[in-house]
Design a protein around this motif. Structure first.
Motif, PDB file in Angstrom:
ATOM      1  N   ARG A  88      48.030  86.435 -63.663  1.00  0.00           N
ATOM      2  CA  ARG A  88      47.322  85.977 -62.362  1.00  0.00           C
ATOM      3  C   ARG A  88      47.981  85.870 -60.977  1.00  0.00           C
ATOM      4  O   ARG A  88      48.990  86.053 -60.797  1.00  0.00           O
ATOM      5  N   GLU A  89      46.750  85.397 -60.008  1.00  0.00           N
ATOM      6  CA  GLU A  89      47.028  85.648 -58.565  1.00  0.00           C
ATOM      7  C   GLU A  89      47.605  84.689 -58.613  1.00  0.00           C
ATOM      8  O   GLU A  89      47.269  83.516 -58.738  1.00  0.00           O
TER       9      GLU A  89
ATOM     10  N   ILE B 181      52.565  98.272 -64.937  1.00  0.00           N
ATOM     11  CA  ILE B 181      53.731  97.421 -64.325  1.00  0.00           C
ATOM     12  C   ILE B 181      54.876  97.964 -66.376  1.00  0.00           C
ATOM     13  O   ILE B 181      53.568  97.506 -66.893  1.00  0.00           O
ATOM     14  N   LEU B 182      55.867  99.138 -65.925  1.00  0.00           N
ATOM     15  CA  LEU B 182      55.656  99.812 -66.538  1.00  0.00           C
ATOM     16  C   LEU B 182      57.061  99.618 -67.075  1.00  0.00           C
ATOM     17  O   LEU B 182      57.641  99.305 -66.275  1.00  0.00           O
ATOM     18  N   LEU B 183      57.313  99.477 -68.730  1.00  0.00           N
ATOM     19  CA  LEU B 183      59.349  98.956 -68.659  1.00  0.00           C
ATOM     20  C   LEU B 183      59.308 100.044 -69.755  1.00  0.00           C
ATOM     21  O   LEU B 183      59.241 100.638 -70.338  1.00  0.00           O
ATOM     22  N   TYR B 184      60.071 100.542 -69.226  1.00  0.00           N
ATOM     23  CA  TYR B 184      61.249 101.613 -69.002  1.00  0.00           C
ATOM     24  C   TYR B 184      63.006 101.356 -70.213  1.00  0.00           C
ATOM     25  O   TYR B 184      63.790 101.012 -69.535  1.00  0.00           O
TER      26      TYR B 184
ATOM     27  N   LEU C  11      47.697  95.230 -63.309  1.00  0.00           N
ATOM     28  CA  LEU C  11      47.131  94.505 -61.489  1.00  0.00           C
ATOM     29  C   LEU C  11      45.574  94.700 -62.028  1.00  0.00           C
ATOM     30  O   LEU C  11      44.604  95.983 -62.312  1.00  0.00           O
ATOM     31  N   PRO C  12      44.866  93.920 -61.321  1.00  0.00           N
ATOM     32  CA  PRO C  12      42.889  93.875 -61.037  1.00  0.00           C
ATOM     33  C   PRO C  12      42.828  95.651 -60.195  1.00  0.00           C
ATOM     34  O   PRO C  12      44.130  95.840 -59.406  1.00  0.00           O
ATOM     35  N   GLU C  13      41.998  95.951 -60.604  1.00  0.00           N
ATOM     36  CA  GLU C  13      41.863  97.658 -60.009  1.00  0.00           C
ATOM     37  C   GLU C  13      41.925  97.309 -58.857  1.00  0.00           C
ATOM     38  O   GLU C  13      41.739  96.556 -57.606  1.00  0.00           O
ATOM     39  N   GLY C  14      42.531  98.784 -58.078  1.00  0.00           N
ATOM     40  CA  GLY C  14      42.611  98.960 -56.046  1.00  0.00           C
ATOM     41  C   GLY C  14      43.877  98.081 -56.845  1.00  0.00           C
ATOM     42  O   GLY C  14      44.375  98.056 -54.548  1.00  0.00           O
TER      43      GLY C  14
END
Length: 432
Positions: free
Chosen positions: A109-110, A338-341, A360-363
């Motif tokens: 959420r923002e 957001i990627l988890l490695y 995240l929201p588009e853009g």
């Protein structure tokens, strides 16, 4: 039979009542056995009876040892960021749950909308405090409740805030402001100071700092805030870290300088990062624990080195932000993911493999990432140029904090220091 099996068998003995289990076993032997078992079994032992649960939960030493053995480096990062809001038990069980995130409903959420466009709105979370920098100054939030702390610092150029039980330190462009604990029993001690420096690291009662290539130390238990010169480094410093008595300095030209602070000769040792020379110039950012656990990266280049694994990639997803948790790494990419490695899952893979943690929201693209463990689960903050998004992973939703902030309870001395530091900054605003 192993001691852990003896313990479990002892717990299941139906000829004794649950209350008798803990009473029959000598405390010293009970504690020795608990030291030998891993954290997962120790967690199960908490459910044997009320007596065992109270004893195990009250032992910070036991859970600290489990974290040290199973999550040596990531647990240090987690404890530093959470401060007193999480015990070592909470840190252990959170890090253990990170191994499988698929079963949890991740909430995003923002949380905050900034007035100005900036690439560094969020300062590093430290000691349970989330500092946000906007056009009117620096604002503080309690990470346990995400409630605003009523201390607004009138400093837009703040770069870093660090706290412990001795001092609060704020870094601005030209140096650092130090504020000693207000309720000190030694009124003759200097309580505040301004020092010219480029960066610093707080190591319990010792403050290490560098100005240009010169390294200094400052003993915070002494009456005066007088830095002591240690040594001059051969290269410009990009990142400074302290771990278990050793100071690590990551420099340009790809060198790691190590300085044993327990030695009085202060001899510096240099070693190059194991990376092709032509790639070194591309490295812009470094996140490190020590000289064996670090990550260097730019937009498409990443060099990872930890105790067990070493990875080097030139063609990598465009990185816009990164959080180094040693065993795992969080990446923000140009497409808003957001990627988890997970390093352990890369052993049999020729190409890097990722888990998509959130989007995240588009853009919107994250340019900063940070993580703080809470009793209910991790809090991930992702800042864009104009917004701050919070991502909450409810490992233990039944332990959500109440609406009352924990800040004023166990960090009152820090609250007072921040108030006094604000006054100090007002009177010295023309200095920076």
């Amino acid at each position: 039979m192993s001691k852990s099996r003896v313990l479990i068998k002892f717990a299941k003995n139906k000829n004794m009542t649950e209350e008798a289990y803990i009473n029959k076993l000598p405390f010293e032997l009970f504690e020795i056995i608990l030291r030998k078992i891993n954290g997962s079994v120790l967690g199960k032992c908490r459910r044997v009876c009320k007596g065992w649960k109270e004893l195990i939960d009250s032992s910070e030493y036991l859970w600290h040892e489990k974290c040290r053995k199973e999550f040596k480096n990531s647990s240090k990062i987690a404890k530093r960021k959470s401060g007193n809001q999480c015990t070592w038990y909470h840190i252990y069980r959170n890090l253990y749950q990170w191994s499988d995130l698929k079963e949890y409903d991740i909430e995003i959420r923002e949380f905050y909308k900034f007035s100005l466009s900036d690439i560094s709105h969020v300062l590093n979370i430290d000691y349970g405090i989330l500092p946000l920098r906007d056009d009117k100054g620096t604002f503080l939030y309690d990470t346990s409740t995400l409630k605003y702390i009523t201390v607004a610092l009138p400093e837009r150029n703040c770069l870093k805030i660090m706290n412990n039980d001795y001092v609060t330190i704020m870094q601005v462009k030209s140096g650092i402001y130090i504020q000693r604990t207000v309720d000190s029993d030694t009124p003759e001690f200097l309580t505040e100071a301004y020092l010219k420096t480029d960066d610093f690291i707080l190591a319990n009662t010792i403050l290490y700092l560098h100005h240009n290539r010169n390294i200094f130390s400052l003993d915070l238990t002494l009456q005066e805030f007088t830095p002591e010169f240690i040594v001059t480094i051969d290269y410009s410093i990009k990142e400074m870290q302290y771990n278990e008595g050793v100071l690590y300095l990551f420099t340009d030209y790809g060198y790691i300088a190590t300085l044993d602070t327990s030695s009085h000769c202060f001899k510096v040792k240099y070693r190059p990062i194991n990376c092709p020379v032509e790639w070194i110039k591309q490295i812009k950012h470094i996140r490190a624990v020590d000289d064996k656990n670090f990550v260097c990266y730019s937009r498409n280049l990443i060099k990872i080195e930890v105790d067990q694994y070493k990875h080097l990639y030139l063609e990598f997803p465009p990185i816009t932000a990164l959080f180094f948790y040693v065993d795992i790494i969080l990446f923000a990419t140009g497409d808003g993911k957001i990627l988890l490695y997970r390093l352990s899952s890369q052993e049999t893979s020729f190409k890097p493999t990722f888990e998509t943690l959130a989007r995240l929201p588009e853009g919107k693209v994250a340019v900063q990432l940070d993580v703080c463990e809470r009793r209910s689960g991790p809090l991930i903050v992702a800042s864009t140029f104009f917004e701050l998004y919070v991502i909450e992973i409810p490992f233990f939703p039944y332990e959500k904090q109440t609406t009352k902030s924990t800040f004023t309870a166990d960090k009152l001395h820090m609250y007072k220091r921040m108030q006094k530091l604000k006054e100090r900054l007002k009177s010295n605003n023309n200095r920076d």
